[in-house]
Design a protein around this motif. Structure first.
Motif, PDB file in Angstrom:
ATOM      1  N   MET A 129      -6.526  -5.790   4.684  1.00  0.00           N
ATOM      2  CA  MET A 129      -6.154  -5.864   3.262  1.00  0.00           C
ATOM      3  C   MET A 129      -5.679  -7.284   2.925  1.00  0.00           C
ATOM      4  O   MET A 129      -6.019  -7.839   1.872  1.00  0.00           O
ATOM      5  CB  MET A 129      -5.055  -4.852   2.946  1.00  0.00           C
ATOM      6  CG  MET A 129      -5.460  -3.409   3.145  1.00  0.00           C
ATOM      7  SD  MET A 129      -4.075  -2.282   2.821  1.00  0.00           S
ATOM      8  CE  MET A 129      -4.909  -0.700   3.005  1.00  0.00           C
ATOM      9  N   TYR A 182       0.946   3.631   1.894  1.00  0.00           N
ATOM     10  CA  TYR A 182       1.346   4.128   3.219  1.00  0.00           C
ATOM     11  C   TYR A 182       2.534   3.362   3.793  1.00  0.00           C
ATOM     12  O   TYR A 182       2.939   3.613   4.924  1.00  0.00           O
ATOM     13  CB  TYR A 182       0.184   4.014   4.207  1.00  0.00           C
ATOM     14  CG  TYR A 182      -1.024   4.875   3.933  1.00  0.00           C
ATOM     15  CD1 TYR A 182      -0.988   5.945   3.053  1.00  0.00           C
ATOM     16  CD2 TYR A 182      -2.222   4.628   4.595  1.00  0.00           C
ATOM     17  CE1 TYR A 182      -2.116   6.718   2.822  1.00  0.00           C
ATOM     18  CE2 TYR A 182      -3.345   5.404   4.373  1.00  0.00           C
ATOM     19  CZ  TYR A 182      -3.292   6.444   3.472  1.00  0.00           C
ATOM     20  OH  TYR A 182      -4.408   7.208   3.259  1.00  0.00           O
ATOM     21  N   TYR A 229     -17.229  -0.041   4.216  1.00  0.00           N
ATOM     22  CA  TYR A 229     -15.878   0.323   3.797  1.00  0.00           C
ATOM     23  C   TYR A 229     -14.981  -0.900   3.976  1.00  0.00           C
ATOM     24  O   TYR A 229     -15.104  -1.622   4.978  1.00  0.00           O
ATOM     25  CB  TYR A 229     -15.418   1.484   4.678  1.00  0.00           C
ATOM     26  CG  TYR A 229     -14.180   2.223   4.240  1.00  0.00           C
ATOM     27  CD1 TYR A 229     -13.819   2.360   2.908  1.00  0.00           C
ATOM     28  CD2 TYR A 229     -13.369   2.838   5.200  1.00  0.00           C
ATOM     29  CE1 TYR A 229     -12.686   3.069   2.533  1.00  0.00           C
ATOM     30  CE2 TYR A 229     -12.236   3.556   4.831  1.00  0.00           C
ATOM     31  CZ  TYR A 229     -11.900   3.663   3.501  1.00  0.00           C
ATOM     32  OH  TYR A 229     -10.782   4.362   3.142  1.00  0.00           O
ATOM     33  N   HIS A 264       0.854  -1.190   0.000  1.00  0.00           N
ATOM     34  CA  HIS A 264       0.000   0.000   0.000  1.00  0.00           C
ATOM     35  C   HIS A 264       0.891   1.242   0.000  1.00  0.00           C
ATOM     36  O   HIS A 264       2.042   1.207   0.440  1.00  0.00           O
ATOM     37  CB  HIS A 264      -0.919  -0.021   1.237  1.00  0.00           C
ATOM     38  CG  HIS A 264      -1.950   1.061   1.202  1.00  0.00           C
ATOM     39  ND1 HIS A 264      -1.775   2.281   1.820  1.00  0.00           N
ATOM     40  CD2 HIS A 264      -3.158   1.126   0.578  1.00  0.00           C
ATOM     41  CE1 HIS A 264      -2.848   3.038   1.592  1.00  0.00           C
ATOM     42  NE2 HIS A 264      -3.690   2.355   0.838  1.00  0.00           N
ATOM     43  N   ASP A 268      -3.755   1.463  -4.145  1.00  0.00           N
ATOM     44  CA  ASP A 268      -4.744   1.723  -3.099  1.00  0.00           C
ATOM     45  C   ASP A 268      -5.492   0.424  -2.796  1.00  0.00           C
ATOM     46  O   ASP A 268      -5.202  -0.631  -3.394  1.00  0.00           O
ATOM     47  CB  ASP A 268      -5.671   2.889  -3.484  1.00  0.00           C
ATOM     48  CG  ASP A 268      -6.618   2.561  -4.646  1.00  0.00           C
ATOM     49  OD1 ASP A 268      -6.790   1.386  -5.000  1.00  0.00           O
ATOM     50  OD2 ASP A 268      -7.200   3.514  -5.202  1.00  0.00           O
ATOM     51  N   SER A 269      -6.465   0.499  -1.913  1.00  0.00           N
ATOM     52  CA  SER A 269      -7.134  -0.732  -1.471  1.00  0.00           C
ATOM     53  C   SER A 269      -7.821  -1.467  -2.620  1.00  0.00           C
ATOM     54  O   SER A 269      -7.796  -2.694  -2.670  1.00  0.00           O
ATOM     55  CB  SER A 269      -8.200  -0.414  -0.420  1.00  0.00           C
ATOM     56  OG  SER A 269      -7.673   0.367   0.583  1.00  0.00           O
ATOM     57  N   ASN A 294     -12.204  -1.217   5.015  1.00  0.00           N
ATOM     58  CA  ASN A 294     -11.423  -1.180   6.262  1.00  0.00           C
ATOM     59  C   ASN A 294     -12.246  -1.756   7.420  1.00  0.00           C
ATOM     60  O   ASN A 294     -12.721  -1.045   8.300  1.00  0.00           O
ATOM     61  CB  ASN A 294     -11.038   0.262   6.614  1.00  0.00           C
ATOM     62  CG  ASN A 294     -10.136   0.912   5.588  1.00  0.00           C
ATOM     63  OD1 ASN A 294     -10.298   0.693   4.393  1.00  0.00           O
ATOM     64  ND2 ASN A 294      -9.192   1.711   6.042  1.00  0.00           N
ATOM     65  N   HIS A 315      -7.664  12.964   1.853  1.00  0.00           N
ATOM     66  CA  HIS A 315      -8.363  11.675   1.811  1.00  0.00           C
ATOM     67  C   HIS A 315      -9.726  11.846   2.489  1.00  0.00           C
ATOM     68  O   HIS A 315      -9.831  12.562   3.496  1.00  0.00           O
ATOM     69  CB  HIS A 315      -7.523  10.613   2.543  1.00  0.00           C
ATOM     70  CG  HIS A 315      -7.931   9.217   2.210  1.00  0.00           C
ATOM     71  ND1 HIS A 315      -9.021   8.611   2.793  1.00  0.00           N
ATOM     72  CD2 HIS A 315      -7.413   8.318   1.338  1.00  0.00           C
ATOM     73  CE1 HIS A 315      -9.148   7.383   2.296  1.00  0.00           C
ATOM     74  NE2 HIS A 315      -8.185   7.183   1.404  1.00  0.00           N
ATOM     75  N   HIS A 374      -6.210  10.115  10.215  1.00  0.00           N
ATOM     76  CA  HIS A 374      -6.797  11.257   9.503  1.00  0.00           C
ATOM     77  C   HIS A 374      -7.514  12.221  10.435  1.00  0.00           C
ATOM     78  O   HIS A 374      -7.766  13.365  10.070  1.00  0.00           O
ATOM     79  CB  HIS A 374      -7.735  10.747   8.393  1.00  0.00           C
ATOM     80  CG  HIS A 374      -6.972  10.113   7.272  1.00  0.00           C
ATOM     81  ND1 HIS A 374      -6.554   8.808   7.291  1.00  0.00           N
ATOM     82  CD2 HIS A 374      -6.506  10.642   6.107  1.00  0.00           C
ATOM     83  CE1 HIS A 374      -5.883   8.542   6.187  1.00  0.00           C
ATOM     84  NE2 HIS A 374      -5.836   9.629   5.447  1.00  0.00           N
ATOM     85  N   GLU A 405     -11.212  10.151   4.505  1.00  0.00           N
ATOM     86  CA  GLU A 405     -11.252   9.751   5.922  1.00  0.00           C
ATOM     87  C   GLU A 405     -11.023  10.950   6.837  1.00  0.00           C
ATOM     88  O   GLU A 405     -11.160  10.835   8.058  1.00  0.00           O
ATOM     89  CB  GLU A 405     -10.203   8.675   6.206  1.00  0.00           C
ATOM     90  CG  GLU A 405     -10.560   7.325   5.622  1.00  0.00           C
ATOM     91  CD  GLU A 405      -9.463   6.303   5.819  1.00  0.00           C
ATOM     92  OE1 GLU A 405      -8.552   6.519   6.638  1.00  0.00           O
ATOM     93  OE2 GLU A 405      -9.501   5.265   5.130  1.00  0.00           O
ATOM     94  N   SER A 425      -9.239   8.945  -2.975  1.00  0.00           N
ATOM     95  CA  SER A 425      -8.452   7.820  -2.452  1.00  0.00           C
ATOM     96  C   SER A 425      -6.969   8.116  -2.648  1.00  0.00           C
ATOM     97  O   SER A 425      -6.595   9.078  -3.338  1.00  0.00           O
ATOM     98  CB  SER A 425      -8.809   6.560  -3.241  1.00  0.00           C
ATOM     99  OG  SER A 425      -8.392   6.728  -4.585  1.00  0.00           O
ATOM    100  N   THR A 426      -6.132   7.261  -2.103  1.00  0.00           N
ATOM    101  CA  THR A 426      -4.689   7.494  -2.226  1.00  0.00           C
ATOM    102  C   THR A 426      -4.272   7.574  -3.700  1.00  0.00           C
ATOM    103  O   THR A 426      -3.516   8.475  -4.088  1.00  0.00           O
ATOM    104  CB  THR A 426      -3.884   6.390  -1.512  1.00  0.00           C
ATOM    105  OG1 THR A 426      -4.381   5.104  -1.904  1.00  0.00           O
ATOM    106  CG2 THR A 426      -3.980   6.533  -0.009  1.00  0.00           C
ATOM    107  N   SER A 444     -12.521   3.938  -1.037  1.00  0.00           N
ATOM    108  CA  SER A 444     -12.700   5.359  -1.358  1.00  0.00           C
ATOM    109  C   SER A 444     -12.575   5.610  -2.853  1.00  0.00           C
ATOM    110  O   SER A 444     -12.990   6.653  -3.336  1.00  0.00           O
ATOM    111  CB  SER A 444     -11.773   6.246  -0.534  1.00  0.00           C
ATOM    112  OG  SER A 444     -10.571   5.636  -0.328  1.00  0.00           O
TER     113      SER A 444
HETATM  114  P1  13P Z   1      -7.121   3.886  -0.019  1.00  0.00           P
HETATM  115  O1  13P Z   1      -8.061   2.867  -0.509  1.00  0.00           O
HETATM  116  O2  13P Z   1      -7.447   5.277  -0.494  1.00  0.00           O
HETATM  117  O3  13P Z   1      -5.707   3.512  -0.368  1.00  0.00           O
HETATM  118  O4  13P Z   1      -7.237   4.003   1.576  1.00  0.00           O
HETATM  119  C1  13P Z   1      -6.796   3.006   2.442  1.00  0.00           C
HETATM  120  C2  13P Z   1      -6.657   3.488   3.816  1.00  0.00           C
HETATM  121  O5  13P Z   1      -6.527   2.744   4.750  1.00  0.00           O
HETATM  122  C3  13P Z   1      -6.694   4.898   4.029  1.00  0.00           C
HETATM  123  O6  13P Z   1      -6.451   5.162   5.353  1.00  0.00           O
END
Ligand code: 13P
Ligand code: SF4
Length: 334
Positions: free
Chosen positions: A74, A36, A122, A34, A50-51, A124, A208, A185, A210, A224-225, A139
């Motif tokens: 994930m 991050y 979501y 990812h 991204d996710s 997550n 983002h 966030h 979030e 999204s990212t 997202s």
């Molecule tokens: P994304 O799907 O935008 O990469 O977001 C994942 C996430 O955990 C954001 O905090």
């Protein structure tokens, strides 16, 4: 005088990389990361995204092993979509505050209060929460999916109240929201952001969804990212303020070294509190170890996997097609 190496000396990054490169071939493994993650992990990954991107990649890989450099939900999605693969996560404690804040039994009880609502959840969240959901969203695809749901269909959205609030405002739909949030966030300070914007008046703010509404109100781009990454690479400005986890700035700097990216400030103006503590648990050394030992693995009962797969399949069916000009996906390709 050189210091003799002891048996306990920590390997250098170069040594770890060499071992990881040998092991990834030996195990026929794909390394997914990812945005991050630590920049060194992004750079060695086969695919960064991204996710949604990562779910699609996990569903389509022909590798025997998926090394998931991200957080546990994930990696769970990878296992749900690719049950025959061995899915390993460098650190099994890499959770997510959104997942922690939405226990499956409480979510099931919450859902039961709104039997007429469609449950958009979501990504997550835990596999168990997915089993109580109708459609999973990320997202990047949420807006596209909501637009396919009849306007008279009431919506329950969990577990991120800020993403939910943003989508409700954007689509004009009323939604029942689960009161969860991302600890990362939520740390951005509006007061400090306003000060930073005054210092860089020409710098667009990319955020983002979030982030709470008081931060999103200052954003020129919300997404999204991968959408934030695409925005800063395509926009003509030379300086940007980035209101999401700072790991993504690594890709921005690699792709647009001539531009300047400033992380949005936290509560005291300069804290490092916007780094996701869960994502940060994955290190090069733990990545090497999980690839070498093929542990810790993600395990899900077949009953739970099938129940969680149904809303994920709906998500994949209802998602927009993969963008032709999507931002960088491979750390190794450039
Ligand atoms: P994304 O799907 O935008 O990469 O977001 C994942 C996430 O955990 C954001 O905090
Ligand atoms: Fe979860 Fe927030 Fe970390 Fe994303 S940044 S993994 S939402 S805690």
């Amino acid at each position: 005088m050189s210091i003799p190496l002891t048996a306990n000396a920590r390997p250098t990054d170069a040594e770890l990389l060499e071992e990881i490169n040998r092991l990834r071939v030996e195990k026929n493994a794909v390394i997914l990361a990812h945005y991050y993650q630590d920049g060194r992990i992004q750079d060695l990954a086969d695919f960064v995204g991204d996710s949604l991107d990562l779910s699609r990649k996990a569903a389509s890989t022909d590798a025997d092993v998926i090394v998931f450099c991200g957080v546990r939900f994930m990696a769970e999605v990878a296992k749900i979509l690719s049950p025959d693969k061995t899915v390993v996560l460098p650190d099994m404690n890499a959770g997510c505050s959104l997942e922690d804040g939405c226990p499956p039994d409480e979510f099931a009880a919450f859902r039961a209060k709104y039997p007429d609502h469609i449950s958009l959840t979501y990504i997550n969240c835990s596999a168990a929460v997915k089993t109580h959901s109708d459609i999973i969203i990320t997202s990047s695809n949420a807006r596209h999916i909501i637009d396919q749901i009849p306007r008279d269909q009431p919506i329950l959205l969990a577990p991120d109240q800020h993403l939910g609030g943003y989508l409700a405002r954007e689509t004009g739909r009323e939604m029942v929201l689960w009161p969860g949030s991302c600890i990362v966030h939520e740390q951005f300070s509006e007061k400090e952001l306003i000060k930073l914007k005054a210092e860089y008046p020409n710098a667009p703010v990319a955020a983002h969804p979030e982030c709470p509404v008081h931060i999103l109100n200052h954003a020129d781009h919300v997404g999204s990212t991968s959408s934030i990454l695409k925005f800063v690479l395509e926009d003509e400005a030379d300086t940007f303020i980035i209101a999401t986890e700072p790991g993504i700035i690594h890709q921005m700097q690699k792709s647009s070294p001539e531009k300047t990216f400033i992380g949005a400030p936290g509560m005291d103006g300069e804290c490092n509190c916007n780094q996701c503590p869960f994502m940060a648990l994955n290190t090069l050394e733990k990545l090497r170890d999980c690839l070498r030992d093929l542990t810790p693995t993600i395990e899900i009962s077949e009953e739970e996997r099938l129940a969680a797969k149904a809303p994920l399949d709906r998500m994949l069916e209802m998602s927009p097609p993969i963008a032709q000009n999507r931002p960088p996906t491979s750390g190794r390709a450039y």
